[in-house]
Design a protein around this motif. Structure first.
Motif, PDB file in Angstrom:
ATOM      1  N   ASP A 210      80.219  31.647  21.808  1.00 45.57           N
ATOM      2  CA  ASP A 210      80.507  31.819  20.379  1.00 45.57           C
ATOM      3  C   ASP A 210      80.454  33.286  19.961  1.00 45.57           C
ATOM      4  O   ASP A 210      81.211  33.727  19.109  1.00 45.57           O
ATOM      5  N   LEU A 211      79.532  33.993  20.603  1.00 46.80           N
ATOM      6  CA  LEU A 211      79.360  35.407  20.294  1.00 46.80           C
ATOM      7  C   LEU A 211      80.576  36.230  20.744  1.00 46.80           C
ATOM      8  O   LEU A 211      80.957  37.209  20.115  1.00 46.80           O
ATOM      9  N   VAL A 212      81.151  35.800  21.847  1.00 47.00           N
ATOM     10  CA  VAL A 212      82.220  36.566  22.505  1.00 47.00           C
ATOM     11  C   VAL A 212      83.574  36.366  21.825  1.00 47.00           C
ATOM     12  O   VAL A 212      84.398  37.269  21.783  1.00 47.00           O
ATOM     13  N   ASN A 214      86.898  36.321  20.319  1.00 42.61           N
ATOM     14  CA  ASN A 214      87.754  37.295  19.595  1.00 42.61           C
ATOM     15  C   ASN A 214      87.084  38.627  19.241  1.00 42.61           C
ATOM     16  O   ASN A 214      87.502  39.299  18.317  1.00 42.61           O
ATOM     17  N   LYS A 215      86.053  38.992  19.963  1.00 42.22           N
ATOM     18  CA  LYS A 215      85.362  40.248  19.667  1.00 42.22           C
ATOM     19  C   LYS A 215      85.872  41.395  20.554  1.00 42.22           C
ATOM     20  O   LYS A 215      86.438  41.164  21.625  1.00 42.22           O
ATOM     21  N   LYS A 216      85.637  42.607  20.075  1.00 40.71           N
ATOM     22  CA  LYS A 216      85.922  43.795  20.895  1.00 40.71           C
ATOM     23  C   LYS A 216      84.619  44.181  21.596  1.00 40.71           C
ATOM     24  O   LYS A 216      83.636  44.559  20.945  1.00 40.71           O
ATOM     25  N   ILE A 217      84.623  44.076  22.922  1.00 36.61           N
ATOM     26  CA  ILE A 217      83.373  44.170  23.674  1.00 36.61           C
ATOM     27  C   ILE A 217      83.391  45.330  24.660  1.00 36.61           C
ATOM     28  O   ILE A 217      84.385  45.582  25.331  1.00 36.61           O
ATOM     29  N   LEU A 218      82.241  46.007  24.754  1.00 30.68           N
ATOM     30  CA  LEU A 218      82.070  47.030  25.778  1.00 30.68           C
ATOM     31  C   LEU A 218      81.145  46.484  26.866  1.00 30.68           C
ATOM     32  O   LEU A 218      79.999  46.126  26.598  1.00 30.68           O
ATOM     33  N   LEU A 219      81.660  46.412  28.074  1.00 29.78           N
ATOM     34  CA  LEU A 219      80.894  45.902  29.219  1.00 29.78           C
ATOM     35  C   LEU A 219      80.362  47.096  30.027  1.00 29.78           C
ATOM     36  O   LEU A 219      81.128  47.962  30.445  1.00 29.78           O
ATOM     37  N   VAL A 220      79.048  47.129  30.250  1.00 34.09           N
ATOM     38  CA  VAL A 220      78.429  48.296  30.893  1.00 34.09           C
ATOM     39  C   VAL A 220      77.939  47.984  32.309  1.00 34.09           C
ATOM     40  O   VAL A 220      77.355  46.932  32.559  1.00 34.09           O
ATOM     41  N   ASP A 221      78.210  48.907  33.225  1.00 32.82           N
ATOM     42  CA  ASP A 221      77.647  48.847  34.580  1.00 32.82           C
ATOM     43  C   ASP A 221      77.193  50.257  34.962  1.00 32.82           C
ATOM     44  O   ASP A 221      77.441  51.203  34.210  1.00 32.82           O
ATOM     45  N   ASP A 222      76.539  50.417  36.111  1.00 34.55           N
ATOM     46  CA  ASP A 222      76.096  51.768  36.484  1.00 34.55           C
ATOM     47  C   ASP A 222      77.184  52.564  37.201  1.00 34.55           C
ATOM     48  O   ASP A 222      77.546  53.653  36.778  1.00 34.55           O
ATOM     49  N   TYR A 240      87.611  34.112  26.288  1.00 34.39           N
ATOM     50  CA  TYR A 240      87.306  34.026  24.857  1.00 34.39           C
ATOM     51  C   TYR A 240      87.787  35.232  24.050  1.00 34.39           C
ATOM     52  O   TYR A 240      87.855  35.176  22.840  1.00 34.39           O
ATOM     53  N   THR A 241      88.056  36.332  24.745  1.00 34.69           N
ATOM     54  CA  THR A 241      88.593  37.507  24.054  1.00 34.69           C
ATOM     55  C   THR A 241      89.404  38.346  25.036  1.00 34.69           C
ATOM     56  O   THR A 241      89.088  38.384  26.234  1.00 34.69           O
ATOM     57  N   ASN A 242      90.452  39.009  24.529  1.00 28.63           N
ATOM     58  CA  ASN A 242      91.187  39.886  25.456  1.00 28.63           C
ATOM     59  C   ASN A 242      90.933  41.355  25.122  1.00 28.63           C
ATOM     60  O   ASN A 242      91.681  42.221  25.521  1.00 28.63           O
TER      61      ASN A 242
END
Ligand code: ZN
Ligand code: ZN
Length: 257
Positions: A210-212, A214-222, A240-242
């Motif tokens: 539900d949180l995801v 249609n949101k604009k998301i930043l995915l972080v890795d090292d 759930y979002t592109n």
């Protein structure tokens, strides 16, 4: 009691000891090295950490990812192409990666020390540099590549989560956990992209749909090497979002073998 059970108990006990040791050493490090006044590479005092988390002399030998790079995965490209050969042939589930350093020399040393010597305080300096590339983007929230519970107990912290939290503080964007890693994947280092992807296919599940949505998301890795890990995570989120972007400390130049 059979041998396996005894061995398991012993490992559990060792993990607990390691966990306590990690917490104590973290406390002393915080005390000995306040984390926002010293160069992240040599420890020398510096004047404006939040503008430049390293000293002038380290700056000269640090490998920034500033030359011509792939506009999707931030891999340095030697010719005029806009997109690298890998991104042209492999589907990417994220739109763009923001990665300030190349994984070499001083950067490599300090990333390894951040992850394996429990130098968590280095995350803040790395995040300052990552944030410089992200300031113009309006993300709804930040999320991170998860670790299995076993790995988390072994290392004491998830380095991607630590970076995501520091970024969240700097950029004033919330950070949420959205993925779980259920199975330990084989050591990734010496595998080709195809093998890595196969390895990762079922490793991640989404926990907060539900949180995801249609949101604009930043995915972080090292570190980003083949993109297999961030792509596998982005693939799960993409149901759930592109609108998925990626950030990491350093780009490892990678050649398919
Ligand atoms: Zn320095
Ligand atoms: Zn690329």
């Amino acid at each position: 009691m059979n041998k396996k059970l005894i061995k398991n108990k012993k490992t559990q006990k060792n993990r607990k000891i390691k966990d306590i040791f990690n917490k104590i050493s973290y406390f002393f490090e915080k005390f000995l090295y306040p984390d926002d006044i010293k160069c992240i590479f040599c420890g020398k005092d510096i004047p404006n950490f939040y503008e430049k988390p390293y000293c002038n002399s380290c700056e000269k030998s640090v490998t920034f990812n500033k030359n011509h790079t792939c506009k999707i995965c931030a891999l340095p490209i030697k010719n005029e192409a806009q997109v690298c050969d890998f991104c042209q042939t492999q589907k990417r589930y994220f739109k763009k990666a923001f990665i300030p350093f190349l994984y070499q020399g001083k950067i490599r040393e300090s990333v390894l020390s951040f992850k394996f010597d429990n130098r968590r305080y280095l995350a803040k300096g790395f995040a300052v540099e990552m944030a410089k590339l992200l300031k113009c983007e309006n993300f709804d929230f930040i999320t991170f590549v998860p670790m299995t519970l076993n790995k988390l107990k072994e290392r004491g912290f998830n380095q991607a989560e630590k970076l995501a939290n520091e970024l969240s503080n700097i950029l004033h964007i919330p950070c949420f956990e959205t993925l779980k890693k259920n199975i330990e994947t084989k050591e990734q280092k010496n595998l080709t992209y195809m093998k890595r992807s196969k390895n990762l296919e079922n490793a991640f599940t989404i926990i907060n749909k539900d949180l995801v949505e249609n949101k604009k998301i930043l995915l972080v890795d090292d570190i980003v090497t083949t993109c297999a890990t961030v792509n596998a995570c982005a693939c799960k989120l993409s149901k759930y979002t592109n609108n998925i972007y990626v950030s990491a400390i350093a780009r490892n130049e990678y050649h398919e073998n």
